[in-house]
Design a protein around this motif. Sequence first.
Motif, short mmCIF file in Angstrom:
data_model
loop_
_atom_site.label_atom_id
_atom_site.label_comp_id
_atom_site.label_asym_id
_atom_site.label_seq_id
_atom_site.Cartn_x
_atom_site.Cartn_y
_atom_site.Cartn_z
N PHE A 108 1.81 -0.05 1.89
CA PHE A 108 0.56 0.32 2.56
C PHE A 108 -0.60 -0.52 2.01
O PHE A 108 -0.90 -0.48 0.83
N ALA A 109 -1.24 -1.28 2.87
CA ALA A 109 -2.31 -2.20 2.44
C ALA A 109 -3.65 -1.71 2.99
O ALA A 109 -3.70 -0.98 3.98
N PRO A 110 -4.77 -2.10 2.35
CA PRO A 110 -6.10 -1.66 2.83
C PRO A 110 -6.34 -2.00 4.29
O PRO A 110 -6.98 -1.24 5.01
N GLY A 111 -5.82 -3.12 4.74
CA GLY A 111 -6.02 -3.52 6.14
C GLY A 111 -5.40 -2.54 7.12
O GLY A 111 -5.86 -2.41 8.26
N ASN A 112 -4.39 -1.81 6.66
CA ASN A 112 -3.77 -0.81 7.52
C ASN A 112 -4.76 0.31 7.85
O ASN A 112 -4.82 0.78 8.98
N ALA A 113 -5.56 0.73 6.83
CA ALA A 113 -6.53 1.81 7.05
C ALA A 113 -7.64 1.34 7.99
O ALA A 113 -8.10 2.10 8.84
N GLU A 114 -8.07 0.08 7.87
CA GLU A 114 -9.09 -0.45 8.78
C GLU A 114 -8.58 -0.41 10.22
O GLU A 114 -9.35 -0.20 11.16
N GLY A 115 -7.29 -0.60 10.38
CA GLY A 115 -6.70 -0.58 11.71
C GLY A 115 -6.45 0.83 12.23
O GLY A 115 -5.89 0.98 13.32
N GLY A 116 -6.83 1.85 11.44
CA GLY A 116 -6.72 3.22 11.93
C GLY A 116 -5.55 4.00 11.37
O GLY A 116 -5.39 5.17 11.67
N LEU A 117 -4.73 3.33 10.55
CA LEU A 117 -3.59 4.05 9.95
C LEU A 117 -4.08 4.78 8.71
O LEU A 117 -4.75 4.20 7.85
#
Lengths: 96, 416
Positions: B240-249
């Motif tokens: 799980f990477a920070p970019g995943n959270a930016e994408g809504g995950l």
Amino acid sequence: MITPLILLHPDDNVLVCRAPIAAGFETVIDGDTVTIPAAIEVGHKVARGDLQAGDKILKYGAPIGSMTADAKRGDHVHLHNMKSDYIPSHTRKAVS
Amino acid sequence: MLNTPAITAYLRPDGRKGIRNVIAVAYLVECAHHVARGIVNRFTDYEQLASATIGDAPEVHLIGFPGCYPNAYAFKMMQALTTHPNVGGVLLISLGCESFNREQLKTTIEASGRPVETLVIQNSGGTASTIQKGVEAVKRMQAIAAQTPRVDMDISELIIGTICGGSDGTSGITANPAVGRAFDALGAAGAACIFEETGELVGCEKIMADRAVTPELGAALEASVEKAERYYTIMGFGSFAPGNAEGGLTTQEEKSMGAYSKSGSAPICGILKPGDQPPTGGLYLLDVVPDGEPRFGFPNISDNAEIVELIACGAHITLFTTGRGSVVGSAISPVIKICANPETFRKLAEDMDIDAGRIMEGRATLDEVGSEITDLVLKVAAGARTKSEALGHQEFILTYKAFEPIGPACLPLKRA
């Protein structure tokens, strides 16, 4: 009207945003008109109905975590009101 | 009911049925790669490839193993690939001093009833002479393979794999769940469907275990994901990477569900390892992560290696979902590319078979795209070319790995 929100599975209690939504945008969820209070980016989740802290969140028909705060229908569901329920059954070791 | 075109398959002497009739030219060490490619190049006809359906002349594909040191996994893979139902004959190209057991591989191919010849470069006069002899050998095998009996093939005899590569935020919303719907339809019609990449299933192992046909298989499914997480952690990659959270995950399990949704909703009836054949129709997990301590590096250095592993499990067709846009195909079995992102589709339309990004723009539903994928699988099985086939893509990678055989809980429905 094409709704910007997608239901991935009939059991889900969140919808997924497929086009950017501006704050105050009116859309239809399950036949009712709902005002989305905050801007929502593509790929983010919105509450399909009213949710309470502790509720399991279902997406793809599967539990993906639970609410840490209440949310109204149409609210953004993300890190501020939801957490993982995933507990690995083994130790995670950081790699230096 | 599925809208089924007649599938006229190639019946192999071992009873399996192929949807393509390929002559495989296989180098047995990197040192023989150039000569093998030289032979294949003489048979590559881009005009024929660009036609809408496969022709009558058996096409010639390049496969091989680059390593000089022996490896049991690579040997098993080469056995499975050279006796794949889509293969009608095999030419083995050896340098001569590599450790690959060319005699045993030839024996396996002969036992499957296929024509096979071996050329050893060190005994064949060198590069140009071996290419010339190889071209003649391939022509002999094409003539034999062209006589392969043609028989009707039922959907229940198909094996379909799926993989995702170059994923983005749209993959888990459009292409992956659409493939899940196609898997449900094909599996209900009796086909064997295989999903993979346990490293991307971290967090949904409990959900996956609940779909197993037996509790013992469920425990084995969980163990396969735990193995993957440990392996990738040692490699230095968490999931799980920070970019995943930016994408809504929001959570690990949510991210994994996006990839896992390719598996659809059918019960899971078994675990395979690369080269194992599904014994019945139904849904299988392919465990691609090596067993034991990491020895040879990343489980798969690129998507192509995973496609090759699906084909080694007998896959006639692979469904490849992509968001950022991959253009690859494969030797031996066709690859169908399902593009998740509508922008990517507009940029790379010439390489994409299915525009699942229409779901993002409200121009199609998941169910509609799922049906479109199912229909295309059946058309491709009946001889229609995929985009990557028509463009001549025949990527192939096989490297070192180590596996234990699958455990007793892995195939509970296996016929006695």
